[in-house]
Design a protein around this motif. Structure first.
Motif, PDB file in Angstrom:
ATOM      1  N   MET A   1      18.240   0.175   0.576  1.00 50.03           N
ATOM      2  CA  MET A   1      17.984  -1.157   0.062  1.00 50.03           C
ATOM      3  C   MET A   1      16.946  -1.898   0.924  1.00 50.03           C
ATOM      4  SD  MET A   1      18.780  -3.482  -2.163  1.00 50.03           S
ATOM      5  CE  MET A   1      19.276  -5.115  -2.503  1.00 50.03           C
ATOM      6  N   ILE A   2      17.054  -1.769   2.255  1.00 43.14           N
ATOM      7  CA  ILE A   2      16.128  -2.461   3.160  1.00 43.14           C
ATOM      8  C   ILE A   2      14.695  -1.991   2.916  1.00 43.14           C
ATOM      9  CG2 ILE A   2      15.479  -2.787   5.572  1.00 43.14           C
ATOM     10  CD1 ILE A   2      18.531  -2.600   6.199  1.00 43.14           C
ATOM     11  N   ASN A   3      14.495  -0.668   2.852  1.00 47.58           N
ATOM     12  CA  ASN A   3      13.150  -0.139   2.609  1.00 47.58           C
ATOM     13  C   ASN A   3      12.634  -0.534   1.236  1.00 47.58           C
ATOM     14  OD1 ASN A   3      12.918   1.010   5.146  1.00 47.58           O
ATOM     15  ND2 ASN A   3      13.810   2.949   4.484  1.00 47.58           N
ATOM     16  N   ASP A   4      13.537  -0.644   0.255  1.00 47.34           N
ATOM     17  CA  ASP A   4      13.137  -1.080  -1.084  1.00 47.34           C
ATOM     18  C   ASP A   4      12.638  -2.524  -1.055  1.00 47.34           C
ATOM     19  OD1 ASP A   4      13.883   1.394  -2.167  1.00 47.34           O
ATOM     20  OD2 ASP A   4      15.909   0.694  -2.639  1.00 47.34           O
ATOM     21  N   LEU A   5      13.337  -3.396  -0.331  1.00 45.23           N
ATOM     22  CA  LEU A   5      12.909  -4.790  -0.223  1.00 45.23           C
ATOM     23  C   LEU A   5      11.566  -4.899   0.501  1.00 45.23           C
ATOM     24  CD1 LEU A   5      16.318  -6.490   0.653  1.00 45.23           C
ATOM     25  CD2 LEU A   5      14.981  -6.843  -1.436  1.00 45.23           C
ATOM     26  N   ILE A   6      11.404  -4.133   1.580  1.00 41.71           N
ATOM     27  CA  ILE A   6      10.140  -4.153   2.332  1.00 41.71           C
ATOM     28  C   ILE A   6       8.991  -3.730   1.415  1.00 41.71           C
ATOM     29  CG2 ILE A   6       8.853  -3.046   4.200  1.00 41.71           C
ATOM     30  CD1 ILE A   6      11.562  -2.962   5.754  1.00 41.71           C
ATOM     31  N   ALA A   7       9.199  -2.673   0.632  1.00 45.07           N
ATOM     32  CA  ALA A   7       8.157  -2.181  -0.265  1.00 45.07           C
ATOM     33  C   ALA A   7       7.920  -3.130  -1.439  1.00 45.07           C
ATOM     34  CB  ALA A   7       8.519  -0.786  -0.772  1.00 45.07           C
ATOM     35  N   GLN A   8       8.988  -3.575  -2.083  1.00 46.44           N
ATOM     36  CA  GLN A   8       8.881  -4.419  -3.279  1.00 46.44           C
ATOM     37  C   GLN A   8       8.154  -5.732  -2.990  1.00 46.44           C
ATOM     38  OE1 GLN A   8       9.775  -3.873  -6.498  1.00 46.44           O
ATOM     39  NE2 GLN A   8       9.086  -5.911  -7.090  1.00 46.44           N
ATOM     40  N   TYR A   9       8.427  -6.322  -1.827  1.00 48.99           N
ATOM     41  CA  TYR A   9       7.869  -7.639  -1.504  1.00 48.99           C
ATOM     42  C   TYR A   9       6.733  -7.571  -0.480  1.00 48.99           C
ATOM     43  CZ  TYR A   9      11.722  -9.329  -4.259  1.00 48.99           C
ATOM     44  OH  TYR A   9      12.589  -9.562  -5.297  1.00 48.99           O
ATOM     45  N   ASN A  10       6.269  -6.344  -0.168  1.00 48.98           N
ATOM     46  CA  ASN A  10       5.157  -6.166   0.772  1.00 48.98           C
ATOM     47  C   ASN A  10       5.396  -6.910   2.086  1.00 48.98           C
ATOM     48  OD1 ASN A  10       3.502  -4.583  -1.035  1.00 48.98           O
ATOM     49  ND2 ASN A  10       3.184  -6.487  -2.173  1.00 48.98           N
ATOM     50  N   LEU A  11       6.602  -6.744   2.633  1.00 50.09           N
ATOM     51  CA  LEU A  11       6.969  -7.429   3.866  1.00 50.09           C
ATOM     52  C   LEU A  11       6.266  -6.793   5.059  1.00 50.09           C
ATOM     53  CD1 LEU A  11      10.816  -7.805   3.228  1.00 50.09           C
ATOM     54  CD2 LEU A  11       8.997  -9.441   2.686  1.00 50.09           C
ATOM     55  N   LEU A  12       5.915  -7.634   6.015  1.00 45.89           N
ATOM     56  CA  LEU A  12       5.230  -7.209   7.237  1.00 45.89           C
ATOM     57  C   LEU A  12       6.082  -7.546   8.451  1.00 45.89           C
ATOM     58  CD1 LEU A  12       1.742  -8.702   6.325  1.00 45.89           C
ATOM     59  CD2 LEU A  12       2.425  -6.285   6.189  1.00 45.89           C
ATOM     60  N   PRO A  13       5.917  -6.824   9.574  1.00 45.30           N
ATOM     61  CA  PRO A  13       6.658  -7.184  10.792  1.00 45.30           C
ATOM     62  C   PRO A  13       6.306  -8.611  11.237  1.00 45.30           C
ATOM     63  CG  PRO A  13       5.665  -5.025  11.009  1.00 45.30           C
ATOM     64  CD  PRO A  13       5.092  -5.632   9.752  1.00 45.30           C
ATOM     65  N   HIS A  14       7.328  -9.360  11.616  1.00 44.02           N
ATOM     66  CA  HIS A  14       7.131 -10.740  12.098  1.00 44.02           C
ATOM     67  C   HIS A  14       7.150 -10.729  13.625  1.00 44.02           C
ATOM     68  CE1 HIS A  14       7.474 -15.033  12.600  1.00 44.02           C
ATOM     69  NE2 HIS A  14       7.339 -15.199  11.307  1.00 44.02           N
ATOM     70  N   PRO A  15       6.320 -11.546  14.286  1.00 47.59           N
ATOM     71  CA  PRO A  15       6.281 -11.563  15.760  1.00 47.59           C
ATOM     72  C   PRO A  15       7.620 -11.907  16.417  1.00 47.59           C
ATOM     73  CG  PRO A  15       4.470 -12.869  14.855  1.00 47.59           C
ATOM     74  CD  PRO A  15       5.325 -12.437  13.698  1.00 47.59           C
ATOM     75  N   GLU A  16       8.480 -12.645  15.736  1.00 46.86           N
ATOM     76  CA  GLU A  16       9.762 -13.020  16.334  1.00 46.86           C
ATOM     77  C   GLU A  16      10.858 -12.011  16.022  1.00 46.86           C
ATOM     78  OE1 GLU A  16      11.421 -15.981  12.859  1.00 46.86           O
ATOM     79  OE2 GLU A  16       9.690 -16.582  14.051  1.00 46.86           O
ATOM     80  N   GLY A  17      10.560 -11.003  15.187  1.00 39.78           N
ATOM     81  CA  GLY A  17      11.533  -9.999  14.773  1.00 39.78           C
ATOM     82  C   GLY A  17      11.719 -10.023  13.267  1.00 39.78           C
ATOM     83  N   GLY A  18      12.128  -8.915  12.695  1.00 38.54           N
ATOM     84  CA  GLY A  18      12.335  -8.837  11.258  1.00 38.54           C
ATOM     85  C   GLY A  18      11.032  -8.647  10.502  1.00 38.54           C
ATOM     86  N   TYR A  19      11.091  -8.918   9.206  1.00 40.34           N
ATOM     87  CA  TYR A  19       9.955  -8.747   8.309  1.00 40.34           C
ATOM     88  C   TYR A  19       9.769 -10.011   7.482  1.00 40.34           C
ATOM     89  CZ  TYR A  19      10.735  -3.858   9.428  1.00 40.34           C
ATOM     90  OH  TYR A  19      10.908  -2.679  10.096  1.00 40.34           O
ATOM     91  N   TYR A  20       8.523 -10.267   7.068  1.00 37.96           N
ATOM     92  CA  TYR A  20       8.273 -11.481   6.287  1.00 37.96           C
ATOM     93  C   TYR A  20       7.105 -11.298   5.340  1.00 37.96           C
ATOM     94  CZ  TYR A  20       3.918 -12.817   8.600  1.00 37.96           C
ATOM     95  OH  TYR A  20       2.620 -12.856   9.029  1.00 37.96           O
ATOM     96  N   LYS A  21       7.004 -12.192   4.403  1.00 41.19           N
ATOM     97  CA  LYS A  21       5.856 -12.279   3.503  1.00 41.19           C
ATOM     98  C   LYS A  21       5.716 -13.735   3.080  1.00 41.19           C
ATOM     99  CE  LYS A  21       2.783 -10.995   0.361  1.00 41.19           C
ATOM    100  NZ  LYS A  21       1.528 -10.367   0.654  1.00 41.19           N
ATOM    101  N   GLU A  22       4.550 -14.302   3.322  1.00 40.76           N
ATOM    102  CA  GLU A  22       4.311 -15.657   2.825  1.00 40.76           C
ATOM    103  C   GLU A  22       4.189 -15.592   1.304  1.00 40.76           C
ATOM    104  OE1 GLU A  22       1.852 -18.862   4.845  1.00 40.76           O
ATOM    105  OE2 GLU A  22       0.554 -18.306   3.150  1.00 40.76           O
TER     106      GLU A  22
END
Length: 165
Positions: A1-22
Motif C-alpha cells: 500500500m505504501i509503495n502504491d501511494l508513493i507511485a500514485q501521488y508521485n511522492l518525493l522524500p521530504h527533508p524532515e522525513g517521510g514523503y510529500y507532494k505539493e
C-alpha cells in the motif's frame, strides 16, 4: 500500500522525513508589506501537500512561520508533538478513531516546534497539510537537538528521538 501511494501521488522524500507532494499553491500572492515582519518576501496565500509517513520513520522537529492545518486521509494514527513557546507539550492524535480521542483535523500554530510519527500500532499514515500564508522553504527551520533541548530540557528524550541533527 505504501509503495502504491508513493507511485500514485508521485511522492518525493521530504527533508524532515517521510514523503510529500505539493498539490496546491494559490495564485493569490500576499505582498510582504501585508505580512508580519518575520516574512522576508511575498507569499502565496495558501499551499497544500500530501504527506506520508511509514512505521519506523518520523518527521523531525521543525517549525514554520505559518499555521499548518493537518488532515487525516488513510492508514492509522499519526502522533503530532507540538512544543509551544512556553514549553508546553501537546500530543495530537490524528486519525479516524474518534472514540479514542483522534481527530480528523488539527492545527499546529505558527512558530511552534513540532514533529510527528506513526503511533506504535500504525503501519503508515497518509495525511495532508495546508499552510497559510503559503509554505516557503525560507520559513522552514529544522531543529538542532542540542539547541532545542537547552530551551526545553523537560522534553529531552522526545527531542533527541525526533531530531535528525
Amino acid at each position: 500500500m505504501i509503495n502504491d501511494l508513493i507511485a500514485q501521488y508521485n511522492l518525493l522524500p521530504h527533508p524532515e522525513g517521510g514523503y510529500y507532494k505539493e498539490t496546491y499553491r494559490s495564485n493569490l500572492v500576499l505582498k510582504q508589506q501585508s505580512l508580519p515582519k518575520e516574512f522576508d518576501g511575498d507569499r502565496n496565500s495558501s499551499t497544500a501537500i500530501y504527506f506520508l509517513l511509514e512505521k519506523g520513520n518520523f518527521s523531525a522537529f521543525h517549525r514554520i512561520k505559518s499555521d499548518e492545518c493537518w488532515h487525516f486521509y488513510a492508514g492509522q494514527t499519526l502522533l503530532i508533538y507540538v512544543i509551544d513557546k512556553t514549553g508546553q507539550l501537546e500530543i495530537i492524535k490524528l486519525g479516524n478513531n474518534v472514540l479514542a480521542g483522534e481527530v480528523f483535523q488539527a492545527v499546529v500554530p505558527a512558530d511552534c516546534w513540532f514533529a510527528s510519527e506513526p503511533a506504535p500500532h500504525s503501519d503508515f499514515c497518509f495525511v495532508g497539510c495546508t499552510v497559510s500564508p503559503g509554505f516557503d522553504f525560507h520559513d522552514f527551520e529544522l531543529a538542532n537537538a542540542d539547541d532545542l533541548t537547552k530551551n526545553y530540557p523537560e522534553h529531552q528524550s522526545l527531542i533527541e528521538r525526533l531530531c535528525r541533527k
